[in-house]
Design an enzyme around this catalytic site. Structure first.
Site, short mmCIF file in Angstrom:
data_model
loop_
_atom_site.label_atom_id
_atom_site.label_comp_id
_atom_site.label_asym_id
_atom_site.label_seq_id
_atom_site.Cartn_x
_atom_site.Cartn_y
_atom_site.Cartn_z
N TYR A 1 0.81 -1.22 0.00
CA TYR A 1 0.00 0.00 0.00
C TYR A 1 0.84 1.27 0.00
O TYR A 1 0.30 2.37 0.07
CB TYR A 1 -0.95 0.03 1.20
CG TYR A 1 -1.96 -1.10 1.26
CD1 TYR A 1 -2.07 -2.02 0.22
CD2 TYR A 1 -2.81 -1.25 2.34
CE1 TYR A 1 -3.00 -3.06 0.28
CE2 TYR A 1 -3.73 -2.29 2.41
CZ TYR A 1 -3.82 -3.20 1.38
OH TYR A 1 -4.73 -4.21 1.45
N LYS B 1 4.85 -14.32 4.38
CA LYS B 1 4.85 -15.30 3.29
C LYS B 1 6.32 -15.47 2.91
O LYS B 1 6.70 -15.24 1.75
CB LYS B 1 3.97 -14.77 2.15
CG LYS B 1 3.57 -15.80 1.13
CD LYS B 1 2.49 -16.74 1.60
CE LYS B 1 2.29 -17.84 0.56
NZ LYS B 1 1.39 -18.91 1.01
N ASP C 1 -9.63 -7.96 8.97
CA ASP C 1 -11.07 -8.09 8.72
C ASP C 1 -11.59 -9.46 9.15
O ASP C 1 -12.74 -9.59 9.59
CB ASP C 1 -11.41 -7.82 7.24
CG ASP C 1 -11.70 -6.34 7.00
OD1 ASP C 1 -11.12 -5.50 7.73
OD2 ASP C 1 -12.50 -6.01 6.10
N ASP D 1 -1.56 -17.33 4.99
CA ASP D 1 -2.73 -18.17 4.66
C ASP D 1 -3.09 -19.06 5.85
O ASP D 1 -4.26 -19.22 6.21
CB ASP D 1 -2.51 -18.97 3.37
CG ASP D 1 -1.11 -19.55 3.24
OD1 ASP D 1 -0.27 -19.35 4.14
OD2 ASP D 1 -0.86 -20.24 2.23
N ASP E 1 -4.01 -5.93 6.77
CA ASP E 1 -5.31 -5.40 6.39
C ASP E 1 -6.32 -6.54 6.24
O ASP E 1 -7.41 -6.52 6.80
CB ASP E 1 -5.18 -4.63 5.06
CG ASP E 1 -6.49 -4.03 4.60
OD1 ASP E 1 -7.34 -3.72 5.46
OD2 ASP E 1 -6.67 -3.90 3.37
#
Ligand code: IPM
Ligand code: MN
Length: 386
Positions: A148, A205, A265, A237, A261
């Site tokens: 971002y 990752k 959620d 993941d 981010d």
């Protein structure tokens, strides 16, 4: 004389204009019963709606005050729709309100985005868990780099957009300060609900991405300074799965920006929804406190939105002010607010529609304002009973 903290209040757009006033109401009402007043609010319009009217995302005065003068910023959300229901954008393609929502994170260098995921008793969760205390973790999201960071561009040939590139930037300095923040936070907490072990999970990752390998290497170096905190590693993941399958094993999790981010959620969902999820963007000297949810323009004006995410963000602001200025009023205010939220949720009668589910489906949904007033009243009582 107590120090007076100046607070920039930036509600923004949509339902944020309904929930932020409730957070301010709660902050005002606790001060009414504390020894002195220690918060001075200055509110400004900003965001997409303001841009549509004035051609600016916020006034010069608002920008100056927020960036240079305010001790802390209480922010709602930005984003609104035009008559065809398309989001209003700036000429550069960014959402109108970008300077406030994302710009402040970069300009004030607010490197740690802190997202507590706690399930309060009396809140419906989609998970099948026996005990509400099983969910109490904090996601610390890197907030100034990663995918971002504003390093991107598009290639246009003959008027056609042919290609777009977003560069994922991960630096040693960025990784070091956010992982250190996560370890320091874990030291102050009581460990993971499942075993009370203080633990920082490095979410990355690194089996694939160079940036994540750097992030993990830096995490390992920082971890050496915190022998009392357990190291833990999960690919992003697997972490997303873990949040759903066994959230009780997490204490603090630290992740690069875009991963943080997404998983936050998931965190919001398991704690009862976005209406329950508070957040803070914290830097060396400055900080912005904001609910995780957006402006949800379609719900605006109905008085339905849950103000608890904003009220809990306001409590995080008091915690931060208390740490920074050793301010006892702020510390007691923060705990009075959280207790009030816990009491109101446990009793279950006054709640907005989003959490009138399952066991609570017979409850008549209360309005944003009713919930704000109830929490304000309880928070006052909590202070008076001390
Ligand atoms: C959030 C939001 C923002 C972000 C969006 C609006 C760019 O999703 O605060 O989580 O991802 O930073
Ligand atoms: Mn998000």
């Amino acid at each position: 004389m107590v120090r007076e903290h100046t607070i920039a209040v930036l509600p923004g757009d949509g339902i944020a204009r309904e929930v932020i006033p409730e957070a301010v109401r709660v902050l005002e009402s606790i001060q009414d019963v504390q020894d002195e007043r220690y918060l001075k609010f200055k509110e400004f319009e900003c965001g997409g709606e303001y841009y549509a009217e004035t051609g600016r995302e916020w006034s010069q005065e608002a920008e100056r005050f927020a960036k240079e003068e305010a001790d802390a910023i209480l922010f709602g959300a930005v984003g609104c729709l035009d008559d065809d229901d398309n989001p209003i954008r700036l000429p550069d393609g960014n959402l109108a309100g970008y300077s406030i929502a994302l710009g402040l994170r970069f300009e004030l260098d607010l490197f740690a985005n802190v997202r507590p995921v706690r399930l309060y008793e009396g809140v419906p969760t989609p998970l099948n868990i026996k005990d509400d205390t099983e969910i109490d973790l904090v996601i610390v999201r890197e907030n100034t780099e990663g995918l971002y960071s504003p390093v991107r561009g598009t290639l246009t040939r003959c008027g056609n957009q042919e290609m777009a590139i977003d560069v994922r930037t991960i630096s040693r300095r960025g990784s070091e300060r956010v992982t250190r923040f996560a370890f320091e936070l874990s030291q102050k907490r009581n460990g993971a609900p499942s075993d009370q072990v203080k633990r920082v999970t490095c979410v990355d990752k690194s089996n694939l991405l160079a940036g994540c390998m750097l992030f993990r290497n830096v995490y390992n170096l920082v971890a050496e300074d915190f022998p009392d905190v357990e190291r833990d590693y999960q690919y992003v993941d697997a972490f997303a799965q873990g949040l759903v399958l066994k959230p009780s094993r997490y204490d603090v999790a630290v992740a690069p920006n875009e991963f943080g981010d997404i998983v936050s959620d998931v965190g919001a969902a398991i704690q009862g929804g976005l209406g329950m999820a508070p957040a803070a963007s914290i830097g060396e000297k400055r900080a912005v406190f904001e609910p995780v949810h957006g402006s949800a323009p379609k719900y605006y004006g109905q008085g339905k939105a849950n103000p608890i995410a904003s009220i809990l963000s306001a409590a995080m602001m008091l915690d931060w002010l208390s740490d920074r200025y050793a301010d006892k009023n702020c510390a007691s205010g923060a705990s009075a607010i959280r207790e009030a939220v816990a009491d109101v949720l446990r009793e279950g009668k006054v709640r907005t529609f989003d959490i009138c589910r399952e066991k609570w489906s017979d409850v008549n949904p209360a309005s944003t304002r009713e919930v704000g007033r109830e929490i304000a009243k309880r928070a006052q009582q909590n202070i008076q009973e001390r």
